[in-house]
Design a protein around this motif. Structure first.
Motif, PDB file in Angstrom:
ATOM      1  N   HIS A  42      11.567   3.745   3.343  1.00  0.00           N
ATOM      2  CA  HIS A  42      11.509   5.174   3.385  1.00  0.00           C
ATOM      3  C   HIS A  42      10.046   6.063   1.886  1.00  0.00           C
ATOM      4  O   HIS A  42       9.446   7.062   2.224  1.00  0.00           O
ATOM      5  N   ILE A  43       9.208   4.324   2.061  1.00  0.00           N
ATOM      6  CA  ILE A  43       8.688   5.089   1.063  1.00  0.00           C
ATOM      7  C   ILE A  43       7.066   5.035   1.619  1.00  0.00           C
ATOM      8  O   ILE A  43       6.942   3.757   2.511  1.00  0.00           O
ATOM      9  N   HIS A  44       6.324   6.381   1.550  1.00  0.00           N
ATOM     10  CA  HIS A  44       5.221   6.541   2.103  1.00  0.00           C
ATOM     11  C   HIS A  44       3.997   5.924   1.302  1.00  0.00           C
ATOM     12  O   HIS A  44       2.969   5.427   2.365  1.00  0.00           O
ATOM     13  N   ASP A  45       3.840   5.251   0.132  1.00  0.00           N
ATOM     14  CA  ASP A  45       3.012   4.354  -0.690  1.00  0.00           C
ATOM     15  C   ASP A  45       3.278   3.570  -1.035  1.00  0.00           C
ATOM     16  O   ASP A  45       3.677   2.918  -1.769  1.00  0.00           O
ATOM     17  N   LEU A  46       3.052   2.354   0.052  1.00  0.00           N
ATOM     18  CA  LEU A  46       4.114   1.350  -0.400  1.00  0.00           C
ATOM     19  C   LEU A  46       3.777   0.513  -1.794  1.00  0.00           C
ATOM     20  O   LEU A  46       3.321   0.142  -2.351  1.00  0.00           O
ATOM     21  N   ALA A  47       1.754   0.356  -1.564  1.00  0.00           N
ATOM     22  CA  ALA A  47       1.358  -0.140  -2.206  1.00  0.00           C
ATOM     23  C   ALA A  47       1.121   0.137  -3.586  1.00  0.00           C
ATOM     24  O   ALA A  47       1.942  -1.206  -4.771  1.00  0.00           O
ATOM     25  N   HIS A  48       1.288   1.579  -3.572  1.00  0.00           N
ATOM     26  CA  HIS A  48       0.909   2.097  -5.246  1.00  0.00           C
ATOM     27  C   HIS A  48       2.247   1.961  -5.649  1.00  0.00           C
ATOM     28  O   HIS A  48       2.736   1.737  -7.171  1.00  0.00           O
ATOM     29  N   THR A  49       4.152   1.985  -5.107  1.00  0.00           N
ATOM     30  CA  THR A  49       4.564   1.772  -5.441  1.00  0.00           C
ATOM     31  C   THR A  49       5.189   1.147  -6.148  1.00  0.00           C
ATOM     32  O   THR A  49       5.899   0.774  -7.162  1.00  0.00           O
ATOM     33  N   LEU A  50       5.128  -0.285  -5.165  1.00  0.00           N
ATOM     34  CA  LEU A  50       5.081  -1.621  -5.937  1.00  0.00           C
ATOM     35  C   LEU A  50       4.396  -2.027  -6.931  1.00  0.00           C
ATOM     36  O   LEU A  50       4.368  -2.387  -7.940  1.00  0.00           O
TER      37      LEU A  50
END
Length: 247
Positions: free
Chosen positions: A114-122
């Motif tokens: 459900h998370i749209h900015d995967l790399a930023h969130t990681l």
């Protein structure tokens, strides 16, 4: 919807995840005596699971307003009424969460699809795992192009074999809105690319084969040939991650 359920019914929902969490998280993390951060904690299934296994402290973060009554009821039923002060549920995201200290484990169950900015969130998880031995454990299922990737009460791959105009009338409006706005279309390749871009290390990777694999040959001709079989037949992923300083 779940948020409308009375406490007893919602507590049953919180409890029902125990077997799933044991299967996918149990081999990857031992909560006993540990501090744990749960990403996308919702009503607290992961918090219950960790506290039942002796976690010292669990903090859950979720964009939705925290509702703790069902989790508290489930803890009392599990004989853990004395651990009600061992958890905290905070409304927010990993980008907005204040100073909550470091954690032995960050865990996330059925959230990253459900998370749209995967790399930023990681990358945002780095401040929560500052020490050697800290780990991030993620389970994501169903991925968008798998047979159940629509997250709807629909048949296998129906979101790929039927038009939106055909599918929408068969789905409750709130579910349809969630389908259209809350899924990121993530594939396993997308996720692994985000892991690479975030500078993380992949320590293990488990694959959940699609639940409708026996119907794939039948339905494949109805799906766009541009979609890769690997993405269509990989339903979920489970993995352990770390930043270089955690090794």
């Amino acid at each position: 919807m779940l948020e409308d359920l009375p406490t007893a019914e919602l507590a049953a929902y919180v409890r029902k995840w125990d077997g799933h969490l044991t299967r996918y998280f149990g081999p990857r993390m031992d909560p006993a005596g540990k501090r744990i951060l749960v990403i996308g904690s919702q009503f607290g299934p992961e918090i219950l699971w960790a506290l039942k296994r002796g976690a010292a402290r669990v903090v859950g973060v979720d964009p939705a307003p925290a509702r703790t009554d069902a989790l508290e009821a489930a803890l009392v039923e599990a004989g853990l009424g004395d651990r009600l002060d061992a958890f905290e549920m905070i409304s927010g995201t990993t980008h907005t969460l204040g100073d909550v200290g470091g954690f032995d484990y960050v865990m996330s169950n059925n959230v990253f699809e459900h998370i749209h900015d995967l790399a930023h969130t990681l990358m945002s998880l780095r401040r929560f795992v500052p020490a050697r031995g800290n780990r991030i454990v993620i389970f994501a299922d169903p991925l968008f192009y798998s047979s159940a990737g629509h997250h709807l009460r629909a048949g296998p791959w129906e979101h790929l074999t039927r038009s939106a105009a055909e599918l929408e009338p068969t789905v409750p409006p709130r579910q349809w809105e969630a389908y259209r706005t809350q899924l990121n279309g993530m594939t396993i390749t997308d996720f692994l690319g985000a892991v690479r871009d975030s500078g993380m290390i992949l320590l293990d990777l488990g694959i959940v084969p699609d639940r409708a694999m026996d119907r794939f040959a039948e339905l494949r001709p109805l799906i766009s040939p541009g979609l890769k079989p690997m993405d269509l037949c990989c339903e979920g992923i489970a993995c352990t991650l770390a930043f270089p300083e955690n090794i």
